[in-house]
Design a protein around this motif. Structure first.
Motif, PDB file in Angstrom:
ATOM      1  N   CYS A 101      -3.661  -0.936  13.060  1.00 35.94           N
ATOM      2  CA  CYS A 101      -3.108  -1.798  12.014  1.00 35.94           C
ATOM      3  C   CYS A 101      -3.495  -1.295  10.626  1.00 35.94           C
ATOM      4  N   ASP A 102      -2.619  -1.570   9.660  1.00 33.32           N
ATOM      5  CA  ASP A 102      -2.893  -1.201   8.272  1.00 33.32           C
ATOM      6  C   ASP A 102      -3.027  -2.472   7.437  1.00 33.32           C
ATOM      7  N   SER A 103      -3.114  -2.308   6.124  1.00 34.38           N
ATOM      8  CA  SER A 103      -3.364  -3.483   5.290  1.00 34.38           C
ATOM      9  C   SER A 103      -2.181  -4.450   5.244  1.00 34.38           C
ATOM     10  N   ALA A 104      -0.963  -3.937   5.499  1.00 35.55           N
ATOM     11  CA  ALA A 104       0.192  -4.842   5.533  1.00 35.55           C
ATOM     12  C   ALA A 104       0.070  -5.799   6.724  1.00 35.55           C
ATOM     13  N   GLY A 116     -12.277  -5.488   1.440  1.00 33.87           N
ATOM     14  CA  GLY A 116     -11.192  -5.190   0.521  1.00 33.87           C
ATOM     15  C   GLY A 116      -9.870  -5.009   1.212  1.00 33.87           C
ATOM     16  N   GLN A 117      -8.799  -5.111   0.420  1.00 28.48           N
ATOM     17  CA  GLN A 117      -7.454  -4.865   0.934  1.00 28.48           C
ATOM     18  C   GLN A 117      -7.056  -3.500   0.439  1.00 28.48           C
ATOM     19  N   ARG A 118      -6.960  -2.586   1.332  1.00 27.27           N
ATOM     20  CA  ARG A 118      -6.669  -1.213   0.931  1.00 27.27           C
ATOM     21  C   ARG A 118      -5.177  -0.936   1.014  1.00 27.27           C
ATOM     22  N   PRO A 119      -4.726   0.073   0.257  1.00 24.69           N
ATOM     23  CA  PRO A 119      -3.285   0.342   0.263  1.00 24.69           C
ATOM     24  C   PRO A 119      -2.783   0.762   1.645  1.00 24.69           C
ATOM     25  N   ASP A 120      -1.487   0.564   1.864  1.00 26.82           N
ATOM     26  CA  ASP A 120      -0.902   0.919   3.163  1.00 26.82           C
ATOM     27  C   ASP A 120      -0.840   2.418   3.360  1.00 26.82           C
TER      28      ASP A 120
END
Lengths: 222, 141
Positions: free
Chosen positions: B7-10, B128-132
């Motif tokens: 999974c990624d940040s999106a 933190g929310q990192r970029p996709d």
């Protein structure tokens, strides 16, 4: 400091970010996994960091088939301070919670919101605090005096700055003011309910106060 | 890892948003529609567990086996596994049987879901929310 990058308090390098990943769980990680979590770091950069940390004994390296795996060496002398650094956000929230417990029933609800809650802090970010003060002087106990409340809030802001180095910014309401803000459809309140990290009272209490906002939104949609 | 999905940040942001929405809806319905609320508490807990695993491990569970999902969550966040286990243990009763949830069960589900949603929010705040960047990476050689 940045609550979302706790190791940056001691090192701004990739080493800190990699340690933060390894300290978050006792499992082994591959370079690909670490890269997926960090997203902005290169695989080669992570590999160099892991080689350095392995040489220090802080990280244990293993090879399973052709795959290299890494994990934090929890028996290392440095493991305890590393784990403590990785938990700085939790420590901050626990401190806030303990501090506000000392205010008794004068505070109905409190939460950290904004960039500190959503993981988007930069070094210069303020730490936003949302406070709801009991309107009923009976519930406010001996702390119902507005001047005493103001003094407590000032001390809280000073403590937040002392703990983190960031400015604390307080958005405060009495229960009556909160009701008026809800009736006026203040959108910030929904953001606090959705993103806020609760440090006093319960989120369910806040949601009950905000319900008219939801109903108004539903009526608008209809 | 078997039984997991990358999974990624999106994904993390989307699952967190749903976790909060399910929890809010469950609390709203709790008194009038307890079984529907129970089902939503489970949905909230699962979504929150996905967020915690995504942030800490870069994957979330895709296993149909409840115990595997609980084990993965416990790996990512010690102490949270038991809350997911509570919710999954009552999922069938809430959703698939003729029996109604008791008040005590509903309260237990509320506590478990609330804990997991708060833990998910704290995990995002601390990491933190990192970029996709959902691109595949080279292998670990």
């Amino acid at each position: 400091m940045q609550l979302n990058r706790p190791f940056a308090t001691v090192t701004p390098t990739l080493d800190g970010d990699v340690l933060a990943v390894l300290a978050s769980s006792e499992v082994t990680f591959t370079i690909t996994q670490i890269q997926r979590i960090l997203t902005t770091a290169s695989g080669e950069g992570i590999r160099k960091v892991l080689t350095r940390l392995t040489a220090q004994g802080v990280v244990l390296h293993d090879q399973v088939g052709r795959t290299n795996t890494y994990r934090l060496n929890t028996e290392h002398l440095a493991a305890e301070p590393i784990l403590a650094l990785s938990r700085l956000t939790a420590t901050f929230l626990d401190r806030l919670q303990a501090h506000l417990e000392g205010w008794g029933e004068a505070v109905k609800y409190a939460a950290v919101f904004g960039s500190a809650a959503t993981g988007r802090m930069t070094l210069g970010s303020d730490i936003d605090l949302f406070l709801v003060r009991a309107s009923d002087p009976e519930h406010a106990g001996g702390r119902g005096d507005p001047e005493a409340w103001e003094q407590q809030v000032t001390e809280l802001v000073q403590s937040v700055t002392a703990w983190t180095g960031n400015d604390g910014r307080v958005l405060e309401y009495t229960e009556d003011e909160l009701r008026a803000a809800v009736a006026a459809g203040e959108p910030l309140l929904s953001d606090v309910a959705r993103q806020g990290l609760t440090v006093a009272g319960t989120r369910a209490w806040l949601n009950r106060q905000l319900r008219p906002i939801g109903k108004a939104a539903a009526a608008r949609r209809a | 890892m078997v039984g997991t999905r990358k999974c990624d940040s999106a994904v993390t942001a989307g699952r967190l948003s749903k976790a909060v929405e399910f929890l809010d809806a469950a609390e709203h319905l709790e008194d009038d529609m307890p079984n529907a609320a129970g089902d939503l508490f489970v949905d909230a807990g699962i979504a929150a567990s996905d967020v915690i695993c995504c942030v800490r491990l870069g994957v979330h569970s895709s296993s149909a086996t409840h115990s595997e999902a609980v084990t993965l969550l416990e790996t990512a966040d010690k102490g949270s596994g038991k809350h997911l286990s509570t919710l999954l243990g009552l999922k069938n009763k809430a959703a698939y049987t003729h029996q109604a949830l008791s008040t005590a069960e509903r309260k237990k589900m509320n506590r478990a879901a609330s804990h997991l949603v708060e833990a998910a929010k704290r995990a995002v705040a601390s990491a933190g929310q990192r970029p996709d960047t959902a691109k595949e990476r080279p292998t670990d050689r």
